[in-house]
Scaffold this motif. Structure first.
Motif, PDB file in Angstrom:
ATOM      1  N   UNK A   1      24.254  33.721  23.173  1.00 54.77           N
ATOM      2  CA  UNK A   1      24.920  34.866  23.372  1.00 54.77           C
ATOM      3  C   UNK A   1      23.950  35.982  23.512  1.00 54.77           C
ATOM      4  N   UNK A   2      22.877  35.781  23.094  1.00 51.89           N
ATOM      5  CA  UNK A   2      21.812  36.954  23.260  1.00 51.89           C
ATOM      6  C   UNK A   2      21.219  36.969  24.832  1.00 51.89           C
ATOM      7  N   UNK A   3      21.096  35.853  25.348  1.00 53.72           N
ATOM      8  CA  UNK A   3      20.862  35.681  26.850  1.00 53.72           C
ATOM      9  C   UNK A   3      21.959  36.282  27.693  1.00 53.72           C
ATOM     10  N   UNK A   4      22.959  35.745  27.153  1.00 57.91           N
ATOM     11  CA  UNK A   4      24.392  36.321  27.971  1.00 57.91           C
ATOM     12  C   UNK A   4      24.429  37.804  27.934  1.00 57.91           C
ATOM     13  N   UNK A   5      24.212  38.261  26.865  1.00 60.13           N
ATOM     14  CA  UNK A   5      24.363  39.803  27.039  1.00 60.13           C
ATOM     15  C   UNK A   5      23.152  40.433  27.657  1.00 60.13           C
ATOM     16  N   UNK A   6      21.888  39.759  27.975  1.00 59.83           N
ATOM     17  CA  UNK A   6      20.971  40.072  28.778  1.00 59.83           C
ATOM     18  C   UNK A   6      21.379  39.947  30.327  1.00 59.83           C
ATOM     19  N   UNK A   7      21.975  38.901  30.528  1.00 59.07           N
ATOM     20  CA  UNK A   7      22.326  38.770  31.950  1.00 59.07           C
ATOM     21  C   UNK A   7      23.452  39.739  32.399  1.00 59.07           C
TER      22      UNK A   7
ATOM     23  N   UNK B   1      21.814  42.735  33.551  1.00 58.84           N
ATOM     24  CA  UNK B   1      20.816  42.353  34.621  1.00 58.84           C
ATOM     25  C   UNK B   1      21.747  41.896  36.153  1.00 58.84           C
ATOM     26  N   UNK B   2      23.117  41.887  35.544  1.00 59.76           N
ATOM     27  CA  UNK B   2      24.060  41.460  36.940  1.00 59.76           C
ATOM     28  C   UNK B   2      23.841  40.135  37.330  1.00 59.76           C
ATOM     29  N   UNK B   3      23.293  39.162  36.494  1.00 64.47           N
ATOM     30  CA  UNK B   3      23.044  37.532  36.841  1.00 64.47           C
ATOM     31  C   UNK B   3      24.065  36.849  36.675  1.00 64.47           C
ATOM     32  N   UNK B   4      24.022  35.655  37.369  1.00 64.15           N
ATOM     33  CA  UNK B   4      25.095  34.607  37.294  1.00 64.15           C
ATOM     34  C   UNK B   4      24.283  33.472  37.137  1.00 64.15           C
ATOM     35  N   UNK B   5      24.961  32.515  36.355  1.00 60.35           N
ATOM     36  CA  UNK B   5      24.163  31.236  35.935  1.00 60.35           C
ATOM     37  C   UNK B   5      24.731  30.283  36.603  1.00 60.35           C
TER      38      UNK B   5
ATOM     39  N   UNK C   1      30.082  37.328  33.616  1.00 59.65           N
ATOM     40  CA  UNK C   1      30.156  36.305  34.644  1.00 59.65           C
ATOM     41  C   UNK C   1      31.174  35.065  34.224  1.00 59.65           C
ATOM     42  N   UNK C   2      32.105  34.743  34.808  1.00 58.08           N
ATOM     43  CA  UNK C   2      33.016  33.514  34.368  1.00 58.08           C
ATOM     44  C   UNK C   2      32.335  32.171  34.212  1.00 58.08           C
ATOM     45  N   UNK C   3      31.063  31.833  34.779  1.00 55.09           N
ATOM     46  CA  UNK C   3      30.473  30.757  34.635  1.00 55.09           C
ATOM     47  C   UNK C   3      29.957  30.510  33.025  1.00 55.09           C
ATOM     48  N   UNK C   4      29.837  31.802  32.340  1.00 50.82           N
ATOM     49  CA  UNK C   4      29.393  31.877  31.026  1.00 50.82           C
ATOM     50  C   UNK C   4      30.243  31.000  30.103  1.00 50.82           C
ATOM     51  N   UNK C   5      31.498  30.819  30.430  1.00 46.59           N
ATOM     52  CA  UNK C   5      32.484  30.236  29.570  1.00 46.59           C
ATOM     53  C   UNK C   5      32.111  28.742  29.673  1.00 46.59           C
ATOM     54  N   UNK C   6      31.462  28.233  30.689  1.00 44.71           N
ATOM     55  CA  UNK C   6      31.364  26.622  30.748  1.00 44.71           C
ATOM     56  C   UNK C   6      30.177  26.376  29.542  1.00 44.71           C
TER      57      UNK C   6
END
Length: 280
Positions: free
Chosen positions: A212-218, A221-225, A262-267
């Motif tokens: 969750x912490x990394x997701x907030x940082x992403x 930073x407008x990053x996608x995984x 980013x939608x991919x966070x759901x995965x």
């Protein structure tokens, strides 16, 4: 080279603010450095044990107001603590920690001596998110006990860890606390939705919080995984409860952060939630 600079303000026997030709105002800390000195006197720059700049006018004013209320021996001790923190973190600290941590510890000592205890609701999250800062904060608490005989309550370890994290990341305490509050809220939503009580010391809890912490940082930073549509569809079919909960968390994050997630966070959230709830 023994550089002579002009004293602007004597805060106490051990702390002075001086005018430096290159850095403008600089704070000098050292035993007896301000003794019998006054504004306009010259002082050797090399005489200080510790020097730092306070570029922010508000922080400078806060420091000037704070120092007269603190015992001179405590300033020396703060020097030792900050040197220990910098040494253990292996990097320079943002100079605002001189003001923020001195202020915090001085009042924490008074609170503890009066038996006024502050609880820290984010303690498990802080320990999970910032393990190195947390460990060093434990060492600081031990140093305070060894030197001053005052035993801080456990919650103080978390607060000190946040100050350390703030000083190495240049994030404000307000920003860090806001993110910790969001993570705490998200974990509570998981517990309520899945009707579970998560073990805050479990590996899976730590993994979820870290994610969750990394997701907030992403988000910032407008990053996608990565876009994994097939995997998303498979998880949606296989674990619909966890997948729907992942989207619920994403919507809360979007609302709190006021930014798209980013939608991919759901995965990845679905995988963490499935692992967590299976064990719970």
């Amino acid at each position: 080279m023994d550089e002579q600079i002009t004293i602007d303000k004597v805060l106490n026997n051990n702390v002075v603010i001086a005018k430096h030709p290159s850095y403008q105002e600089v704070v000098l800390i050292g035993k007896g450095i301000g003794f019998s000195k006054k504004r306009g006197d010259f002082i050797s720059f090399n005489k200080a044990d510790k020097t730092f700049l306070l570029k922010n006018e508000n922080e400078k004013q806060q420091y000037v107001n704070l120092i007269p209320h603190i015992e001179e021996g405590f300033i020396d001790f703060m020097n030792d603590l900050l040197f220990h923190i910098e040494n253990r973190m292996g990097q320079e600290l943002n100079e605002h920690i001189h003001v923020a941590l001195t202020d915090h510890l001085a009042f924490a000592l008074k609170r503890t001596q009066k038996n006024l205890q502050f609880t820290n609701p984010f303690l498990p999250e802080i320990e999970s998110l910032y393990p190195k800062e947390y460990q060093i904060a434990l060492e600081v608490v031990t140093m305070v006990y060894d030197k001053l005989g005052v035993q801080f309550p456990e919650g103080e370890v978390g607060f000190i860890a946040l100050h350390i994290h703030s000083a190495v990341t240049d994030k404000t305490l307000r920003e860090i606390n806001r993110h910790n509050q969001l993570i705490t809220n998200l974990v509570e939503i998981v517990e309520e939705t899945m009707h579970v009580t998560i073990d805050k010391h479990s590996v899976d809890y730590h993994r979820l919080v870290q994610h969750l912490h990394r997701a907030i940082d992403r988000v910032y930073q407008d990053e996608s995984i990565g876009d994994e549509i097939r995997l998303a569809n498979m998880l949606k079919d296989e674990y619909p409860v966890c997948y729907n909960l992942a989207w619920k968390l994403i919507k809360v994050m979007q609302k709190q952060l006021n930014k798209p997630v980013d939608e991919s966070e759901a995965i990845y959230l679905t995988i963490h939630l499935q692992r967590l709830t299976k064990k719970s």
